[in-house]
Structure formats: C-alpha cells, structure tokens
Design an enzyme around this catalytic site. Structure first.
Site, PDB file in Angstrom:
ATOM      1  N   CYS A  82       0.798  -1.212   0.000  1.00  0.00           N
ATOM      2  CA  CYS A  82       0.000   0.000   0.000  1.00  0.00           C
ATOM      3  C   CYS A  82       0.839   1.274   0.000  1.00  0.00           C
ATOM      4  CB  CYS A  82      -0.982   0.010   1.153  1.00  0.00           C
ATOM      5  SG  CYS A  82      -0.206  -0.075   2.766  1.00  0.00           S
ATOM      6  N   ASP A  98      -8.013   5.809  -2.404  1.00  0.00           N
ATOM      7  CA  ASP A  98      -7.125   4.742  -1.960  1.00  0.00           C
ATOM      8  C   ASP A  98      -6.725   3.899  -3.153  1.00  0.00           C
ATOM      9  OD1 ASP A  98      -5.714   2.785  -0.756  1.00  0.00           O
ATOM     10  OD2 ASP A  98      -7.271   2.194   0.675  1.00  0.00           O
ATOM     11  N   HIS A 137      -1.912   0.918   7.219  1.00  0.00           N
ATOM     12  CA  HIS A 137      -2.261   1.195   5.823  1.00  0.00           C
ATOM     13  C   HIS A 137      -1.826   2.611   5.470  1.00  0.00           C
ATOM     14  CE1 HIS A 137      -4.283   0.412   2.131  1.00  0.00           C
ATOM     15  NE2 HIS A 137      -5.176   1.396   2.287  1.00  0.00           N
TER      16      HIS A 137
END
Lengths: 672, 333
Positions: free
Chosen positions: A413, A473, A457
């Site tokens: 991520c 995202d 994250h």
C-alpha cells in the site's frame, strides 16, 4: 526446663547466621519480581543475577564464609560501572531497572541479618512496580498479584522462620483478599492529576507501529506484527469495513523517495462540516509517539489531545501508557478551502526524478480538464496494468516510482499511495499521503473492534475544489480485497501461510480463535475500566456524588470519607477475626470453655491444674446456689468425654445448659 | 527492637489482672522501624505512579498499603489470644541468673510470640490452645532475698514485621535467691564456747558405723542397708557415730565475721557442705533455731531461712510464694 534450648534458637533468630532456607526464599521472591523483566533485560544482567544467586545459596548452604567485604565492594562497583558502560552512560527507565536488577543480584551475597532480608524484600516489592511501567495488561495485573502473594509469604516466613511456607502462603493470600476492597476504594478516590508531577519519562520501549515517514517498507514491515494498536467501541453499530480508515499521520513533504510528516501543521482553525456522525471511544496502546488515531475526519476535541489542521490529533505528551479517549467523526465531510500553509506544500515535488511518471501525469493534465478525470485516469492505470499487491518488492534505489509503475509493478500500500500522490502532484492536483490503519477485527463477544499493527495502511488524499480533501485509496483498485476483507485476504496464499498460521492445535484449533477473542474481551474491559480511570473519569465519579473534584474541599471530603471507610473496614475485621473460633477447638471443649468464661465473669476462675471435677467442687463450695447447674454441666462434660454410652444425648444437654447458663453476680438464696 | 521495648505506654490500672476475661487487656500496636521504611517505599511508589499516570502502579501501591493496614489488625489479633498462665522459678544463689519460666496459653494459635524483660528475652514461641508453651526469662540476681519478676512484655511482629503489638504482664511471682555461698570451715554451736576446737567437729559424722535401727519414714535411702533387706530382715537403717549425740547447729554467733551478709553467706556454704556430706545439721540464727534435720527439703528450708533473714516479712513473703517449690506455677490463683 528448656533453658538450654532457648539460647541457640534466640541466636538463630536475632543475630546468628540466617538459615539457608530463608535465603532461598528471599531469592525466590526476587526471581518472581524480576521474571517479567527477563526478556527486556540484556542477557548479561540475567546471567549476572543467576550466577550470583547460585553462589550466595551455595555459600549459605555449605556454611562457607561469603566473599570478603573488599570483594563485595569490588563487585558492586564493577556491576554499577559495567552496567553504565554497557548501557552507554545514558539514563532512562531501562537503565534504571537494569542497575536496580544488578544491585539486587548482589544483595543476597551480603544478607546476614533480619534487617538485610527485610530491606531486600522491600526492594522486591519495588521491582514489581517497575514491571508495570512496561506492561499494563490484565495478565500483568494477575502476575502482579501473584508476585505480591509470594513476596508477602516470604515476608511472613522471615518473621516467623519456624512455620511451614505453605501456611504462610495461605495467610498471605487471605490478607491479600482482605486488603483488596480497601485498595479498590483508595484506587477510586485517591486524587489523580491531569498530567505528571515532573516531565514525562523518556520513552524507552521504542516506537511500535507507524513511524513519522513513509518509505518503502515502512508499512509492510508491520504486516507480521499481530500486536494490538488500539481497540474501538462504537456507540452505535460498527460502520462498514470500507469506511474504517483510521487516520493517524499526514505526510506532506516528499523528497523523491520518502514522505515526511507535516511537522509544522497548525492547530485546527475551522471545524469541518459533514454528515453521518459516528461516536466511539478508543483505547490506544502505548506506542511511544504523540499521534493518536481517529476515524476518517474526527471533529471533536478529545480530552488530552490537540486537533491539528490536517485533521489528525496530537497527544499532549508521548503515549507511553494506555490512553483512552472519546471521539466523534464524520463519515461524509467537507474540509473547506485549501489553507495557506498547505497551498504550496501539497503541490510541491522535487525538481527532478521519476521522469516517466511525470510525463504520464503531465499528459493526463493536458488531456483532461477536471481533476476528477485525472484521478479516474490514474486509478484506471493502476487497475489495468496487472499490478500486483505483494510484500515481496524488489529493491529499487533510483527512481522508485518509475520503477514501480513501469517496471516491477509489485508493491504494497505505501508504494501505491506514494506513487499515486506523486502522479497527482505532477498533474497539478494538491495531494498528500495519509498513514494509519484500515479495518479491524470485530470481537464477537464484546462487539468492539480490535485494530492490530498488521492493519497498518497508507492512502492518498487529494484536494478538490468542490469537496475539499477527498480520500483516494489506490490499493482499492489494485487489491480490493484488502479494503473489504483485511490484510490477510490481500496477501498471496504463500504469504498468508507464512504470516498468519495459527499454532498447531489439532482438533482444538477451532477453539483457538474464540479463546483469543474471549481473552481479548477481558483484557479490553480491564483496559477500559481500570487503566482508563484517570483525572477526568474521577471527576465524573466525584460529580455523581455531588462533589466538585477541582476544589480542594471536595478532595478533602473524599479523603476523609476514605479514611473513615478504612477505619470501618479495620473495625469490621477486628470484630470478625475476634469472633473466629479456633480451628483446633472441638465443640465440647468450646462449650466447656464458655461455661468457665461465664463463671469467670462472676469471679470464679479455673486454675489450669484443676480438672473439671475438682473445679466443680470448688464452685459448689463458693457458690452453692449454682451447684445444680455446675453438677449437670460437669457430669455431661465428663460423660461426653470419657463415658460413651450416649454421647449425643449428653452433648445436646451440655449445649442447652451452657447456652442458658447466666450465673448471677451475687449468690441467690433460696434457689435449689 | 530494644529501643521499641522501652516505648512509653499508657500506665496500667492497679487492678489489672492477667488472664481474667472480663477485663480487657490492653494491647498496643505501633509500626516497627521496618514499617516506617516500608512507608517510605510506598510513598516513593505513589509518587512514581502519579508521575507516570500509571493506574497499575496506583493499584499496586494501594494494594500494598491496604496489606499493611490489614496486617496491623492481624498483628493485634495474633497477640490478643495469648496470656501468661503462670510463672515459676527455681531458687538460685545470688549471682546466678534467675530463670523465670513463663507458661503461655492461647485461645487460638498465636505465632512468633516474643517475651522479654529489660534484662533478657526468650526465643519466639508458637502457642496453640492444645499445647501450651514455656519461655524462660533470665534475670540477673545480685542479692539474696526475693527477686520479683519485673513487668514482662509480650510482643509479636507477626505476620509482616511491619507492626509490633505488645502487652504488659505483671505478676507477683518472685524467685527465691539464696545468699552466695562463701567457702570456709564448718562452725557449730559448740565452737563458740570452745573456739579452739573449731575445724571439723562433725567431719567424722558419716564415717563411724555404730549399728542398725528400723527404718522410719524420712530416713535417707542412702542409709538403708540393702544387704540386710535382701536377707529378709526388712528395712534397716545404718547408724553412724555423731548422729547419736547433739547434731551440729551451724551457729550465727560462733562466726567471727562481723557483717550480717557475710555471716549468711558462710552459713549458706555450711548448709551446702552439710547437705553434701549427708549429715544431720541445723541452724542457729538470731531469729531462731532451725531444728537439725537432713534431706533436700530440710536443705531448702535452711537456705530459705537464710535467704529471707531479716527481710520485711510482708514484702519477703508474698502470699503464694512462701512454700513454693520449683515445680509449681504461681501467679494465677
């Protein structure tokens, strides 16, 4: 008659060499107190203690002379300076505990007298509290009780060396239980402070969780970490998984490889507006940093923290102990216009580097007119080019974003967030990276969320004219499962196997997860109700009793009330213990004793040498008016004790007679 | 511990009597110096907990604090059931320590009970209802007479050593102290009239066998002729020269020493010598004559007379200690 016995015993007790049994038990108390530190302490400290203790025990057991005073002083100096040297002459909690442990390693060697033993045990108690500065959970609390139990039993032993240790352990447990209610009241009422007495202690446990920069690996290294970051309890139902973005840190400054935290973000000026309010409380585990976490965009002021203009929250001081706070957040929000301090910084890129990515973004900027179209194009690019979501990312030194987007196409991520924010800035859209946690695991028993380090994250926020800061995202297009099902689902099967396999339990494995949830529930309640009890909660408690804790009078009242309660409590035990019958006394004996007590009340005492029959004669001669009862009691007593025709009958009669026996002070004439 | 023993307490009422249940016995409880040290440790822990805002620290501190408080109650109760049941003391010669043996009883088991007087202490005792315990308290003696037992302090720091509970025990028990024997020749009544013959007038008393007579109760078993008994002639007692005539009276007036105490010490030594040589002897004192006799009981009577010579009878003869033998407990009658 045992005068000859008296002296050696007195010597042993009051000045002679202590028995090796006592020494061993003192060492036992030390071992119990130090054990939780064992993993934290450097291995040489542990070895030092063990060796010295074994030596001390050997010396005592063999009755050898211990080390000379000179040797002991040399050892002490060596221990202290060696410790300071190996710790690098810094001083923090770790070093303090280390040095205390080193000294306690030496202590048993110089234990000679009762006084030495007492002082050593006090230090053992003190060592227990240092454990609590590192670990606060319920299991540590239980260990603390066990530790106090053992240390107190040893304390009893050294004050009564003849008794068996087990019975001391029992007594120690009983006293502990009796002390518990009073301790609980003191805990609730003792005035708490809104902040520490003198500065906050230096963080010593190191930082766990997120760090203040985003670089390759800064999030993915946490995937294996199953430690709990925080627990969340919602006032209503838990929002859907794809909404659970826990904002922690905002990264605004990019140097071509790393993103840095916006260190000079001002306090939040204007509150965001929004809808879909969620209220919840968070119990944050200590992580040694100042940032605290909130859902999406928190808009209330939690007690003890400051909201910043980037919508993150900062604690007054480093979170070195469990921190519990309440928050309100908007799930839909508008943050308003771009503020002066962010205008430049959220567009800025280093002048050079990652040329391919720049070219791509500039291409989009030329092709599309609205920022939304550019964002869509970028997301489509990430979705369409077979990017892989993986922990195994090849190391790239130069042009990391170009390498990710056009070459390796593998990343976690933080790689995608970093690349996406870069593309946005290159296309002229203000953007930044946000670090925090995504999702969380619901505890089915407690209806709260457990957010672990592995849920860490990173995502991106872009600023749009009509909506303000908006979350994008990139992981959601690369690996949608990460958003909806959590970290484990996003990994490849091999990675999942390597990281999340449970210990092998055979047929019991289906109970494993429920067991963990159950334990965590208990721990959560403990965190919430015991550890979370602070200045503010205490004020609320005082308020329920109509007291204002901010005024000294109220505090004085509370302290007085506690003192009174303590006195009452003491009185209660005083009476209760007094009433307690001797364990060794049988009922017949007790009845007879009661009978003698009644007679003693009217001035007739039984001498120890008088048997019941002889005593009866004396009573009858001094108080003829009582002769009938006395005769009957004596007869029954003797019958129960010695004649065995019908002991039940005699015992019954004895009971009845003695219970009713109330001899008058002065003889009553005319009675039979 | 010693300094604590001397801590001032509230004076006891005159009518104080040990062992009676209807009068409350005063038990004092006060922290020991370890209690004070531990208090400092607790305060440190409290400050630390407040500074770190550590609730577990608070919990531990308060738990230990409550533990201390509760232990004070336990300390009190440990001692509350214990009483001195009786005291006895075997007579000693001046200069020897008098050993007062205190017997303890308890209504429930009491641990580590400590007995002390200012001059000495006994080992810690465990006392239970079903077995009493005895502690011997050594008290040094210097003069003959009756050595009363001073106030005994019963104390205990059980269970944690942080508090000390103590109580006083006063008894009228006293130990009989004989004069210190002063070695020298035997001086009998006859010697006063004929000082030149002093020396060993009855030194032959037990040596010249003169015949046998029938056994009478009181005769020493040493004198029984077991040879005659084995031949079926019944119990016969051997008789020796010197017994037939006047038994020696160790005479106060015959002693050349001018000082009363020295005279008594000399007489004391003579009684011991006479007893050892199993002769018949008596005493002549200004207060009267102890008729000649022999045996342990006679010796004691003589020594007691010497011990109490010239002492005020009221203080010298407490009500129950007069004829007390070493085997009886007094103090609770």
């Amino acid at each position: 008659m045992n005068a000859s016995l008296t002296d050696p015993f007195a010597k042993l007790l009051w000045g002679g060499r202590p028995g090796s049994r006592l020494l061993r038990q003192v060492i036992l108390a030390l071992v119990v107190a130090i054990a939780p530190h064992a993993g934290r302490l450097p291995i040489w400290v542990v070895a030092w203690c063990l060796l010295l203790w074994i030596w001390a025990d050997w010396v005592e057991r063999r009755g050898r002379a211990g080390p000379q005073p000179g040797t002991r002083i040399a050892l002490t100096v060596a221990g202290l300076f060696g410790g300071l040297f190996l710790y690098g002459f810094s001083f923090d909690l770790d070093v303090g505990v280390g040095l205390l442990t080193i000294m306690l390693g030496l202590k048993p060697l110089e234990i000679r007298t009762h006084r030495d033993r007492m002082i050593t045990l006090f230090l053992a108690y003190f060592l227990v509290i240092t454990n609590l500065l590192y670990n606060n959970d319920l299991f540590m609390a239980l260990y603390m009780f066990a530790s106090v139990l053992v240390t107190s039993a040893v304390l009893i032993q050294i004050n009564n060396p003849d008794g068996p240790f087990l019975s001391h352990l029992r007594l120690s447990g009983r006293i502990l239980l009796q002390a518990l209610p009073l301790a609980a009241i003191l805990f609730l009422v003792f005035p708490r402070l809104p902040s520490g007495l003198w500065g906050s202690p230096k963080a010593s446990t190191g930082t766990t969780g997120l760090s203040d920069e985003i670089r390759p690996g800064s999030v993915s290294r946490l995937v294996q970490n199953q430690e709990i970051a925080f627990r969340v309890e919602f006032d209503g139902s838990i929002p859907p998984a794809d909404r659970l973005y826990w904002r922690g840190i905002v990264f605004q400054d990019f140097d071509g490889k790393r993103w840095y935290r916006a260190s000079r973000a001002p306090r939040r000026g204007t509150d965001p507006t929004g809808a879909q309010t969620v209220s919840y409380s968070i119990i944050l585990e200590p992580h040694g940093q100042r940032w605290v976490f909130g859902l999406d965009i928190p808009f209330s002021d939690p007690i003890g923290s400051i909201p910043l203009a980037d919508h993150t929250l900062i604690r007054w001081r480093k979170v070195n102990a469990t921190y519990q706070y309440r928050l309100k957040s908007y799930l839909q929000y508008r943050t308003g216009p771009l503020q002066g301090w962010e205008r430049l910084r959220t567009r800025r890129l280093p002048p050079q580097g990652n040329p391919k990515s720049r070219a791509l973004a500039e291409q989009w900027a030329r092709d599309f007119s609205s920022p939304q179209e550019i964002i869509d194009a970028a997301l489509a690019f990430l979705a369409g080019n077979r990017f892989v979501y993986s922990l195994q990312v090849p190391e790239t030194k130069e042009e990391p974003i170009d390498a990710l987007l056009f070459d390796t196409r593998r990343g976690y991520c933080e790689h995608y967030a970093s690349a996406f924010a870069f593309l946005m800035r290159a296309a002229g859209i203000p953007s930044r990276v946000v670090g925090g946690y995504l999702g969380g695991e619901r505890n089915p028993y407690g209806d709260y969320l457990i957010v672990r380090q592995s849920d860490a994250h990173a995502w991106v926020e872009v600023w749009l004219e009509e909506r303000g800061w908006t979350r994008v995202d990139p992981t959601s297009v690369v690996m949608p499962a990460r958003i909806e099902q959590g970290t484990a689902a996003a990994l490849t099967p091999e990675e999942r196997e390597a990281l999340f396999s449970n210990p092998y339990l055979g047929p019991l494995s289906k109970y494993w997860k429920p067991l963990l949830f159950g334990l965590d529930l208990i721990n959560n309640r403990w965190q919430k109700w015991v550890l979370g009890y602070d200045y503010f909660r205490q004020r609320m408690l005082y308020n329920t009793f109509g007291l204002d804790a901010s005024r000294w009078k109220a505090v004085a009242w509370a302290v007085l009330a506690v003192a009174g309660l303590a006195a009452l409590y003491g009185l209660f035990f005083f009476l209760r213990i007094r009433k307690r019958k001797s364990v060794h006394e049988d009922p017949v004996q007790r009845l007879y004793r009661q009978f003698c007590r009644r007679l003693s009340d009217v001035g007739i005492e039984r001498s120890p040498h008088q048997g019941p029959v002889a005593f009866a004669k004396i009573v009858t001669s001094t108080r003829p008016d009582l002769s009938e009862t006395v005769r009957r009691v004596t007869q029954d007593y003797v019958a129960v004790r010695y004649a065995s025709k019908d002991p039940e009958y005699h015992l019954r009669r004895l009971k009845k007679t003695v219970r009713r026996f109330r001899p008058p002070k002065t003889p009553v004439h005319g009675s039979p | 511990m010693d300094e604590l023993l001397k801590m001032p307490g509230i004076p006891l009422p005159a009518s104080f009597r040990f062992g009676s249940r209807n009068r409350a016995r005063r038990i004092y409880v006060f922290p020991t110096r370890y209690g004070a040290i531990f208090l400092v440790v607790l305060l440190t822990m409290l400050m630390g907990s407040a500074n770190y805002g550590n609730n577990m620290g608070f919990l531990l501190t308060f738990l230990l604090g409550s533990l201390v408080l509760v232990s004070a109650v336990h300390t009190h109760h440990n001692l509350a059931g214990v009483r001195v049941d009786g005291v006895r003391c075997a007579p000693v010669f001046a200069g020897q320590p008098a050993l007062f043996e205190c017997r303890l009883r308890a209504s429930r088991c009491a641990e580590a009970v400590h007995l002390a007087v200012s001059s000495g202490r006994a080992r810690d005792l465990r006392v239970c209802p079903d077995n009493s315990a005895s502690a011997s308290l050594p008290v040094p003696t210097r003069h003959r007479g009756r050595k009363p037992l001073e106030t005994v302090v019963l104390s205990s720091v059980y269970p944690f050593g942080l508090f000390r509970a103590w109580t006083h025990y006063r008894s009228d028990a006293a130990c009989l102290v004989y004069p210190k024997p002063l070695p020298g020749p035997l001086v009998t009544a006859g010697d006063a009239r004929d000082p030149g013959a002093g020396g060993k007038p009855s030194g032959t008393g037990a040596e010249d066998f003169t015949g046998m007579r029938g056994y009478q109760p009181g005769d020493s078993l040493h004198r029984v002729s077991w040879k005659a008994f084995s031949r079926g002639r019944g119990l016969m007692v051997k008789q020796f020269a010197g017994e037939e005539g006047i038994s020696p009276l160790f005479d106060w007036y015959a002693l050349p020493e001018p000082d009363v105490e020295t005279k008594l010490s000399r007489l004391c030594d003579m009684v011991q010598q006479g007893h050892r040589s199993r002769m018949k002897y008596g005493l002549r004192l200004p207060s009267g004559i102890v008729e000649p006799g022999r045996g342990e009981r006679h010796r004691r009577r003589c020594l007691e007379t010497l011990a109490l010579y010239g002492l005020d009878s009221a203080s010298a003869q407490p009500k129950n200690a007069g004829r007390q033998s070493a085997g009886e407990f007094s103090g609770r009658k």
